[in-house]
Enzyme design. Structure first.
Site, PDB file in Angstrom:
ATOM      1  N   PHE A  41      15.269  -3.722  -0.847  1.00  0.00           N
ATOM      2  CA  PHE A  41      14.102  -4.505  -0.453  1.00  0.00           C
ATOM      3  C   PHE A  41      13.825  -4.332   1.043  1.00  0.00           C
ATOM      4  O   PHE A  41      14.708  -4.500   1.873  1.00  0.00           O
ATOM      5  CB  PHE A  41      14.329  -5.988  -0.775  1.00  0.00           C
ATOM      6  CG  PHE A  41      13.171  -6.852  -0.349  1.00  0.00           C
ATOM      7  CD1 PHE A  41      11.911  -6.694  -0.936  1.00  0.00           C
ATOM      8  CD2 PHE A  41      13.315  -7.810   0.653  1.00  0.00           C
ATOM      9  CE1 PHE A  41      10.836  -7.471  -0.533  1.00  0.00           C
ATOM     10  CE2 PHE A  41      12.247  -8.586   1.059  1.00  0.00           C
ATOM     11  CZ  PHE A  41      11.006  -8.419   0.465  1.00  0.00           C
ATOM     12  N   GLN A  42      12.599  -3.992   1.367  1.00  0.00           N
ATOM     13  CA  GLN A  42      12.147  -3.789   2.748  1.00  0.00           C
ATOM     14  C   GLN A  42      12.937  -2.718   3.484  1.00  0.00           C
ATOM     15  O   GLN A  42      13.082  -2.758   4.695  1.00  0.00           O
ATOM     16  CB  GLN A  42      12.127  -5.107   3.531  1.00  0.00           C
ATOM     17  CG  GLN A  42      11.086  -6.050   2.969  1.00  0.00           C
ATOM     18  CD  GLN A  42      10.741  -7.205   3.891  1.00  0.00           C
ATOM     19  OE1 GLN A  42      11.563  -7.641   4.681  1.00  0.00           O
ATOM     20  NE2 GLN A  42       9.522  -7.697   3.789  1.00  0.00           N
ATOM     21  N   MET A  56     -19.624   4.271  19.711  1.00  0.00           N
ATOM     22  CA  MET A  56     -19.357   5.662  20.073  1.00  0.00           C
ATOM     23  C   MET A  56     -19.588   6.583  18.881  1.00  0.00           C
ATOM     24  O   MET A  56     -20.104   7.692  19.026  1.00  0.00           O
ATOM     25  CB  MET A  56     -17.920   5.805  20.584  1.00  0.00           C
ATOM     26  CG  MET A  56     -17.600   7.172  21.130  1.00  0.00           C
ATOM     27  SD  MET A  56     -18.717   7.664  22.452  1.00  0.00           S
ATOM     28  CE  MET A  56     -17.784   7.169  23.899  1.00  0.00           C
TER      29      MET A  56
HETATM   30  C1  LIG Z   1      -8.045   2.838  15.041  1.00  0.00           C
HETATM   31  C2  LIG Z   1      -9.248   3.684  15.242  1.00  0.00           C
HETATM   32  N1  LIG Z   1     -10.106   3.901  14.211  1.00  0.00           N
HETATM   33  C3  LIG Z   1     -11.210   4.637  14.391  1.00  0.00           C
HETATM   34  C4  LIG Z   1     -11.496   5.201  15.602  1.00  0.00           C
HETATM   35  C5  LIG Z   1     -12.732   6.057  15.801  1.00  0.00           C
HETATM   36  N2  LIG Z   1     -13.653   5.405  16.770  1.00  0.00           N
HETATM   37  C6  LIG Z   1     -13.709   5.757  18.058  1.00  0.00           C
HETATM   38  S1  LIG Z   1     -14.785   4.846  18.945  1.00  0.00           S
HETATM   39  C7  LIG Z   1     -15.245   3.959  17.581  1.00  0.00           C
HETATM   40  C8  LIG Z   1     -16.271   2.896  17.663  1.00  0.00           C
HETATM   41  C9  LIG Z   1     -15.822   1.733  18.462  1.00  0.00           C
HETATM   42  O1  LIG Z   1     -16.733   0.695  18.254  1.00  0.00           O
HETATM   43  P1  LIG Z   1     -16.674  -0.611  19.132  1.00  0.00           P
HETATM   44  O2  LIG Z   1     -15.290  -1.132  19.159  1.00  0.00           O
HETATM   45  O3  LIG Z   1     -17.727  -1.544  18.706  1.00  0.00           O
HETATM   46  O4  LIG Z   1     -16.967  -0.040  20.604  1.00  0.00           O
HETATM   47  P2  LIG Z   1     -18.332   0.619  21.131  1.00  0.00           P
HETATM   48  O5  LIG Z   1     -18.181   2.098  20.999  1.00  0.00           O
HETATM   49  O6  LIG Z   1     -19.449   0.081  20.335  1.00  0.00           O
HETATM   50  O7  LIG Z   1     -18.377   0.222  22.572  1.00  0.00           O
HETATM   51  C10 LIG Z   1     -14.526   4.396  16.464  1.00  0.00           C
HETATM   52  C11 LIG Z   1     -14.711   3.851  15.105  1.00  0.00           C
HETATM   53  C12 LIG Z   1     -10.563   4.987  16.643  1.00  0.00           C
HETATM   54  N3  LIG Z   1     -10.725   5.510  17.872  1.00  0.00           N
HETATM   55  N4  LIG Z   1      -9.480   4.199  16.443  1.00  0.00           N
END
Ligand SMILES: Cc1ncc(C[n+]2csc(CCOP(=O)(O)OP(=O)(O)O)c2C)c(N)n1
Ligand SMILES: [Mg+2]
Lengths: 570, 183
Positions: free
Chosen positions: A112-113, A474
């Site tokens: 377990f775990q 982004m």
């Molecule tokens: C854990 C993780 N999942 C997915 C990504 C891909 N990713 C890079 S930037 C981004 C968008 C980030 O959105 P938000 O937190 O709203 O910041 P914004 O870019 O809008 O300032 C994503 C999904 C990542 N860098 N890390």
């Protein structure tokens, strides 16, 4: 010598290693250690998810230079740590993660775990250990701390079986001293390579320093500043190199790379000598390697020999401690005649007034750049800012002008969303007198927002600025530029962050207009507890300039002119 | 090209896994890997053969040296070195063919280590080529079973350890298309 249990030895060793705070979450396999913890003068911060514990340890280490410690149980507790460990690995951050493991007799039985966490984390730790006996605890902890902080720092994981925690043995701290053979601290620089490098520096007409995280990790900011002041060579910084030289220093041109300043990237392409100090020519700073700085000779100093020549062939490679190298160079350095080169850079910069968003009229729109800029103004560039990953991260790097080393904490190499909030908690606990700001997207905040409860329970005072654009911004930007505006899975519905914070007993405000930014930021600083600010910014704003992935560094997408009037960037 | 490293490691659990995992993780293929004890208690010797270009070879070497349990790495590829493999070969041997096989074994300076009514077991050491050659000649008799080790390597004479990583700042060519296209 006294007889102690493995669990007691664990805490005693941590205390002797200078640990005062650990971040963790209990469970069955680590319970003997939690029980023993009560007898030792260590603050335990109860997190809400083990990923948070690793990011807190990471933020703690980045802010203070001390080794951060996270602790969790076996199985799911251990696997939840993996993202934080990989984050620390990519950015060379010294943390020690301690996990409980099932009893040694049960290893390999799918008990377990039970999970093979040393196997899982093998490629994302600098080193890891499985401890199955109490008498192995002390030597392992001591060696782990040495490995984590020496040479190129990195995360180390120690997996301790339950029986090793419970059984007892004679404990002798001194006898458990680690062997220096585990240290990989580069080699002292050779006279030849030092001389060759100096020769290149003397002959250069358009030299440029590429300043990376290694300057901070080597504690070499003083020496670096001397180098810059003596030679007058202009400096471009990587994302993690921000703070290696004060932003206000006249030689500091700003950030390079995918979202770096246009003039910095162009200067790199026009330089005749690049002096790379503690940076690793990551694809986010070089763009297309075939066209990268083709006119420049390259000097590369990095403590890790595996980095030298990895992406970019170099003329002089020095795999040594950066501080030793800078100290060895210093007596032979002189001022370079760089008038023409600085004139060229000034020309490349163009009319900086376009970027001067401070003087832009308030046209009713709230841009992320405004928010960052105003936080910078109010905090005078002296706060520790911890960012998440995304557009807001790049805007922070562009508009918050950091004056001090270790004052920008961000996940560069792995780009881990969810990093900011827990890392900021760690930073604040490491540096209780520092002013700590979180700059986080609406997306990333929701990945680890459970740590608001940790803030409430532990009475931590930080300031949280959510740059709320309603998108995974982004990614939306990439879709806008490269996927014909097909916004697949990037519009984001969020909870009411103000009400959410209030549910945790945390003060919170929404800000929608530019004129409200400064007063709200000022009020947040004055408030004794954590304050969350929900900044409702322009939704479809993009980060400029941008070097598309794999493109030539000088081929940047520039901000379209009509938007320039609204003032976020050129 | 094939690069041969001699890696001295601490004899700790999982050390082989660390070495193998590192090569995999950096995107190279292990051609051969042999491990055994040395005359120093607690130290094992790994002979590792990897297919890589010279610049990658320097990087693999530097990365190997980053492993905490690695004490020393030598790239012996360009040094005067003795290489050996060992093979055990079981081949069909009838009363009619036995003498003929034993003559071949002699020519190859191999040894017969087991004789059964209808087969022979042959032990041979040498370079890869030599073992391949012997196998080719024995094949028509009917190969029953073949067990081959990886390569062992030792530099000739008493060379200085100039090639060991401690003093190495390797140079390399840029990697092609190593760009990641992710946010
Ligand atoms: C854990 C993780 N999942 C997915 C990504 C891909 N990713 C890079 S930037 C981004 C968008 C980030 O959105 P938000 O937190 O709203 O910041 P914004 O870019 O809008 O300032 C994503 C999904 C990542 N860098 N890390
Ligand atoms: Mg967003």
């Amino acid at each position: 010598m006294e007889r102690l249990t493995g669990a007691e030895i664990l805490w005693d060793c941590l205390v002797r290693e200078g640990v005062t705070d650990v971040f963790g979450y209990p469970g069955g396999a680590i319970l003997p250690s939690y029980d023993a913890m009560l007898k030792y003068p260590i603050r335990h911060v109860l997190v809400r998810h083990e990923q948070g514990a690793t990011h807190m340890a990471d933020g703690y280490a980045r802010a203070s230079g001390r080794v951060g410690v996270a602790i969790a149980t076996s199985g799911p507790g251990a696997t939840n740590m993996v993202t934080g460990i990989a984050t620390a690995m990519m950015d060379s951050v010294p943390i020690v993660c301690i996990t409980g493991q099932v009893g040694s007799k049960l290893i390999g039985t799918d008990a377990f775990q039970e999970t093979d966490i040393t196997g899982i984390t093998l490629p994302v730790t600098k080193h890891n250990y499985l401890v199955t006996r109490a008498d192995e605890v002390a030597p392992t902890i001591r060696e782990a701390f040495l490995v984590a902080r020496s040479g190129r720092p990195g995360p180390v994981l120690i997996d301790i079986t339950k029986d090793a925690q419970q059984s007892s043995c004679l404990y002798d701290w001194d006898a458990a001293a680690p062997s220096e053979s585990v240290v990989r601290a580069g080699t002292p620089p050779t006279d030849t390579s030092l001389r060759q490098a100096l020769e290149l520096i003397r002959q250069a007409e358009r030299p440029l320093v590429l300043a990376g995280h290694g300057i901070l990790l080597a504690e070499a900011t003083e020496e670096f500043r001397q180098f810059v002041d003596t030679t007058g060579i202009p400096v471009a910084v990587t994302l993690l190199g921000i703070g290696a030289l004060p932003a206000s220093h006249p030689s500091n041109l700003g950030m390079m790379g995918m979202h770096g300043e246009a003039w910095v990237n162009t200067a790199i392409q026009e330089a005749d000598l690049l002096i790379a100090l503690g940076m690793r020519f990551d694809d986010r700073v070089t763009g297309n390697l075939k066209t990268y700085a083709v006119n420049a000779k390259k000097i590369h100093v990095d403590i890790d020999p595996a980095e030298i020549g990895k992406n970019v062939p170099v003329d002089v490679g020095i795999a040594s401690d950066l501080r030793d190298v800078l100290r060895a160079w210093q007596p032979s350095l002189g001022r370079l005649q760089l008038g023409g080169w600085y004139d060229r850079i000034t020309e490349l910069k163009g009319d900086s007034a376009v970027r001067d968003i401070q003087n832009m009229p308030d046209d009713g729109h709230l841009y992320a750049a405004h928010v960052i800029h105003d936080i910078w103004r109010v905090t005078e560039g002296r706060a520790i800012v911890v960012t998440d990953v995304g557009q807001h991260q790049m805007w922070e790097a562009q508009y918050y002008r950091h004056e001090q080393p270790r004052s920008l904490i961000t996940s560069g190499g792995l780009g881990t969303m969810g990093f900011a909030l827990p890392a900021a908690i760690g930073a604040k606990i490491a540096c209780p007198d520092a002013e700590v700001w979180v700059v986080v997207g609406d997306g990333g905040f929701q990945m680890t927002m459970c740590e608001l409860a940790t803030i409430a329970q532990e009475n931590v005072k930080i300031n949280i600025a959510i740059i709320n654009n309603g998108y995974l911004g982004m990614v939306r930007q990439w879709q806008e530029f490269f996927y014909d505006r097909r916004y697949a899975a990037t519009p984001l519905l969020s909870p009411d962050f103000v009400k959410l914070a209030q549910a945790f007993g945390i003060e919170a405000h929404r800000v929608e207009a530019r004129r409200d930014v400064v007063p709200t930021v000022e009020a947040a600083r004055r408030h004794p507890g954590t304050v969350l600010l929900d900044f409702r910014v322009e939704q479809e704003d993009s980060v400029f300039p941008m070097v598309p992935a794999g493109a030539d560094l000088h081929r940047m997408i520039r901000r379209p002119t009509p938007l320039a009037e609204t003032g976020a960037d050129r | 090209m094939l690069i041969t490293y001699v890696v001295h490691v601490e004899d700790k659990p999982g050390v082989l896994n660390r070495v193998a995992s590192l090569v995999r993780r950096r995107g190279y293929n292990i051609e051969s890997l042999t491990v055994g004890h040395t005359d120093t208690p607690g130290i094992s010797r790994i002979t590792l053969v990897v297919d890589a270009d010279p610049s990658a070879a320097a990087r693999i070497e530097a990365n190997l040296y980053k492993l905490v349990h690695v004490r020393r790495v030598e790239n012996v590829t360009a040094l005067p070195t003795v290489y050996r493999y060992l093979a055990l070969i079981k081949v069909t041997a009838t009363v009619e063919t036995r003498t003929q096989i034993m003559q071949i074994v002699d020519v190859f300076r191999a040894r017969v280590v087991d004789v059964a009514t209808d087969s022979l077991m042959i032990e041979v050491t040498g370079t890869d080529d030599k073992i391949d050659g012997l196998l080719e000649i024995l094949r028509p008799f009917g190969l029953l079973e073949v067990a081959r080790t990886g390569q062992l390597a030792m530099t000739r004479g008493n060379l200085p350890r100039a090639a060991s990583t401690e003093r190495h700042a390797p140079e390399a060519e840029p990697v092609d298309a190593a760009i990641s296209f992710s946010v």
